[in-house]
Scaffold this motif. Sequence first.
Motif, PDB file in Angstrom:
ATOM      1  N   LEU A 152       1.300  25.451   0.190  1.00  0.00           N
ATOM      2  CA  LEU A 152       0.443  25.862   1.303  1.00  0.00           C
ATOM      3  C   LEU A 152       0.119  27.345   1.231  1.00  0.00           C
ATOM      4  N   GLY A 153       1.049  28.119   0.716  1.00  0.00           N
ATOM      5  CA  GLY A 153       0.816  29.551   0.576  1.00  0.00           C
ATOM      6  C   GLY A 153      -0.384  29.832  -0.303  1.00  0.00           C
ATOM      7  N   ILE A 186       2.991  30.186   7.649  1.00  0.00           N
ATOM      8  CA  ILE A 186       3.820  29.184   6.986  1.00  0.00           C
ATOM      9  C   ILE A 186       5.261  29.289   7.467  1.00  0.00           C
ATOM     10  N   GLY A 187       5.693  30.518   7.748  1.00  0.00           N
ATOM     11  CA  GLY A 187       7.023  30.683   8.316  1.00  0.00           C
ATOM     12  C   GLY A 187       7.130  29.926   9.631  1.00  0.00           C
ATOM     13  N   LEU A 188       6.061  30.031  10.428  1.00  0.00           N
ATOM     14  CA  LEU A 188       6.026  29.306  11.698  1.00  0.00           C
ATOM     15  C   LEU A 188       6.073  27.803  11.479  1.00  0.00           C
ATOM     16  N   ILE A 189       5.330  27.349  10.483  1.00  0.00           N
ATOM     17  CA  ILE A 189       5.363  25.917  10.164  1.00  0.00           C
ATOM     18  C   ILE A 189       6.792  25.509   9.845  1.00  0.00           C
ATOM     19  N   GLY A 190       7.490  26.385   9.151  1.00  0.00           N
ATOM     20  CA  GLY A 190       8.888  26.108   8.824  1.00  0.00           C
ATOM     21  C   GLY A 190       9.709  25.874  10.082  1.00  0.00           C
ATOM     22  N   ALA A 194      10.475  29.584   4.522  1.00  0.00           N
ATOM     23  CA  ALA A 194       9.083  29.151   4.393  1.00  0.00           C
ATOM     24  C   ALA A 194       8.179  30.351   4.154  1.00  0.00           C
ATOM     25  N   LEU A 195       8.466  31.423   4.874  1.00  0.00           N
ATOM     26  CA  LEU A 195       7.658  32.630   4.719  1.00  0.00           C
ATOM     27  C   LEU A 195       7.685  33.127   3.273  1.00  0.00           C
ATOM     28  N   LEU A 196       8.898  33.234   2.727  1.00  0.00           N
ATOM     29  CA  LEU A 196       9.028  33.727   1.358  1.00  0.00           C
ATOM     30  C   LEU A 196       8.323  32.812   0.367  1.00  0.00           C
ATOM     31  N   ALA A 197       8.511  31.503   0.537  1.00  0.00           N
ATOM     32  CA  ALA A 197       7.879  30.565  -0.385  1.00  0.00           C
ATOM     33  C   ALA A 197       6.370  30.632  -0.249  1.00  0.00           C
ATOM     34  N   ALA A 220       5.174  33.647  -1.942  1.00  0.00           N
ATOM     35  CA  ALA A 220       5.194  33.456  -3.393  1.00  0.00           C
ATOM     36  C   ALA A 220       3.960  32.687  -3.838  1.00  0.00           C
ATOM     37  N   GLY A 221       3.615  31.656  -3.056  1.00  0.00           N
ATOM     38  CA  GLY A 221       2.436  30.865  -3.390  1.00  0.00           C
ATOM     39  C   GLY A 221       1.171  31.705  -3.336  1.00  0.00           C
ATOM     40  N   GLY A 222       1.096  32.585  -2.323  1.00  0.00           N
ATOM     41  CA  GLY A 222      -0.062  33.445  -2.202  1.00  0.00           C
ATOM     42  C   GLY A 222      -0.109  34.493  -3.297  1.00  0.00           C
ATOM     43  N   LEU A 223       1.043  34.922  -3.765  1.00  0.00           N
ATOM     44  CA  LEU A 223       1.091  35.938  -4.817  1.00  0.00           C
ATOM     45  C   LEU A 223       0.736  35.345  -6.171  1.00  0.00           C
TER      46      LEU A 223
END
Lengths: 284, 253, 329
Positions: free
Chosen positions: A43-44, A70-74, A193-196, A199-202
């Motif tokens: 998703l990121g 995404i952190g919120l989704i987590g 979730a935020l970190l993942a 990572a996806g966005g990066l």
Amino acid sequence: MILQVTLNGMTMGLTYVLIALGFCLVFGIARIFNFAHGEMYMLGGWGIVLLFGQLGLNYGMALLISALSIGLIGILLDRFFFRPFRGQTIPPMVVALGLQLLLSALAMLAFGEKPVSVQSPFTGITKIGDSVISNERLAVTLTSIAMVAFVYIFVRTTKLGLAMRAIPQNMEGAVLLGVNINRVSYLAFFVGALLAGAAGGLLGPLFYVSSFLGPWAVFKAIIVVALGGAGSIGGTIIAGLLVGFVEAFTQHFFGGGVAEIGGFVLIIIVLLLRPRGLFGHEVV
Amino acid sequence: MSLLEIHKVSKHFGGLVALQNVELNVEEGKIHAVIGPNGAGKSTLLNVIAGSVRQTAGKVVFNGQDISRLRADRRVGKGIAKTFQAGVLLSKRTVLDNIILGCHLRTAEGYWGSILGSTRARSAAAATRKRALQIAESMGLGGWENKLASDLPHGLQRILGLCIALASAPRLLMLDEPVTGMNPTETTETMGLIERLRSQGITIVLVEHNMKAVMGLSDRITVLSYGEKIAEGLPDEIRNNKCVIEAYLGSST
Amino acid sequence: MRSSKVDWKKLATYGVLLALMLTIPLFVKNLYVLHILMVAGIWIILTVSLHLLFTTGVLSLAHAAFMGIGAYCSAILTMKLGWSFWIALPMSGIISAAIAALAGSIFLRVKGLLFAVITFAFGEAVRLVFSNWPGLGGDAGLTRIPAPDPISFPFDVTVTFVGKMPYYYLVLIIVAVSVLILYRIEKSRLGMVFTYIEENDALAESAGINVQGYRLLSFGIACFFAGIGGSLYGHYHSYLAPDEFGVWTSALIFLLCVIGGPSSIMGPVVGAFVLTIIPELLRGAKAYAPLFYAVVILLIVFVLPEGLVSLPKRLRKWAQKSRKSLESR
């Protein structure tokens, strides 16, 4: 040469750390084998495609908003899907599998099945000694280092961070000391979730974005966590970097196919000698 | 004759010294208590004897045989049984099923027979059930057989733990704080049970904080403090021993 | 509690089911249906054997890897060594069990979810071996795996493995026998000891049970059957590829095993069956199929905590409740 390979290894390794930390935290704190964790990474990537690629927001802004969302989704996932099964071992795993299928199916319907590339906002290269690193990779590396460092410091210095380290080692003890497991669990899901997602966005601009990246990401996370020792944050960081380096080195010296195995041979050897991982605790 | 001998047993957990050069001789048929302030290493000693913890140094000799390297479950087969401090039970099962677990080594029901459903296996299973029932009744749990272990009042849960240990027909029974947390009535009843076990020929090692129980039951007492033996002897000797009194007083400051 | 009496009603139900399964090829001419039943059947061997492991508290996410070991072994034994399928089949089970015992002796020192994580890594390692070991066909795998040798019966009757019917009966018989054996084990005293270990291994040890040894035994038995399933799989489909035995297949087997119901042997059977049929039924939905599948799974976990097997019971209760509330108005 060596420095070049090291730099490559570090970029990927840091990414693995970002993804794996989330799995490690949720595993150690909520005792959940979260198959769906990789979908946060997936998703990121789409977050960046939407916010940066289509809406034209500033890349840093897009990354921030995407990761936070995404952190919120987590947190929502924990609250509505996992909390009902707190304390059980197998049902959360089934929920996680269901969520993995659900999220990837939804992504497929929303974003399509074709991979998409994103133009990176960073162009050009930087020289470090004899080696060269693309500014893209440099940005990814520096951002990752910042995030990992932040998490590490948080976990070492704050009270909540202490709780996050204590629970994997001794849940009953932590509860007796007044730790609110639910709250720490939300935090674990949020950070993970935020970190993942970050990572996806990066990595999105670096490679590509697709709805099918979830399984690959969670897979890498599990391998790193297995190596580093489930529940150990420091262990995850070291293991992630290690996997990144070993992959880069075997890729460079032996080429493509063997690279996969190179990393794995290391992991299996470690696990055979020390099943609980490099820094693992006795029992989860 | 010494049923159990502990020779120079030490146990280190990383940097922490739990036991240091402990010597112990337990005579057959007697009740031997091991006491000491908190952290003295009493539970560790029991765990070393039971085999769930491996000693760092020293020997454990049971019935003339060196069992120092013997696996925990095999020591049960040799005749050593131990109860647990807290309510370690199969909480979601009935009292009877819990005791049947304890009968594991003494049942005649073989695996192959059981898998094939042979009549011999089935009658062996019935015999084991009967024996478990007898144990429950003899220890005061008659009528509770079909209740879930978690539904038992605390005192009876401890008795159930005792039943499970007894079911393996041990020669040496180690009781880890059997009356801690019991009210005076339960304590007296349990003390009676323990005395009865001694009269049946079972050798008992008793770890307890309740001094009344210790003084009332023991034939011999060993005192540990910070992992070392500081005194040993008859209850009256120990009661008046200066080192022992200091150890207990010192630990409360 | 184990009952020592024979449950005649249950036995009769199973008997009828078995008779039904035996006669299906006679009135169902659609070969695709037979194919689906066989695929489900092979999954049943996998899920029921995994269930045995779960009753022991051993959470293996490498079951597909052991299936693969059995599949590759059987293929190699018949193709490269020219052995008969009828010998390769049990040998695959034995080799799978042996490797399980070896790996388990190290990995089983770790418990619960942590063991799951390790088996995940191990499962991938095994898949990599399948991909890269010389002679195993690499990523493309093996093809043209031979059919089982013809069996000669008295009265000049020979069964050759051409077409779906012979395979159907082969799979049916092996599944029935495997499920029967695993069922008997779970109901026996051995199965009871396994459950003691799952519930409280410290207490079990104090009762004289060699916890580690029994865990290994459970692992070995389960992986034996996984190997058998793998061998069947390979010879039926006549081709194998490493990706079919990867970690996600193990996750699928786990899902199929648990969704049916965690507490009985019918659970894994029903789970394997239903979750193999559902994707087939969803084929029409095309793009929405994965979504429906996911929703079904989540619905089951949340609405039927005791698994699919509890559905009839639940429906009956719900029907009773609605009848009562109608009557009370």
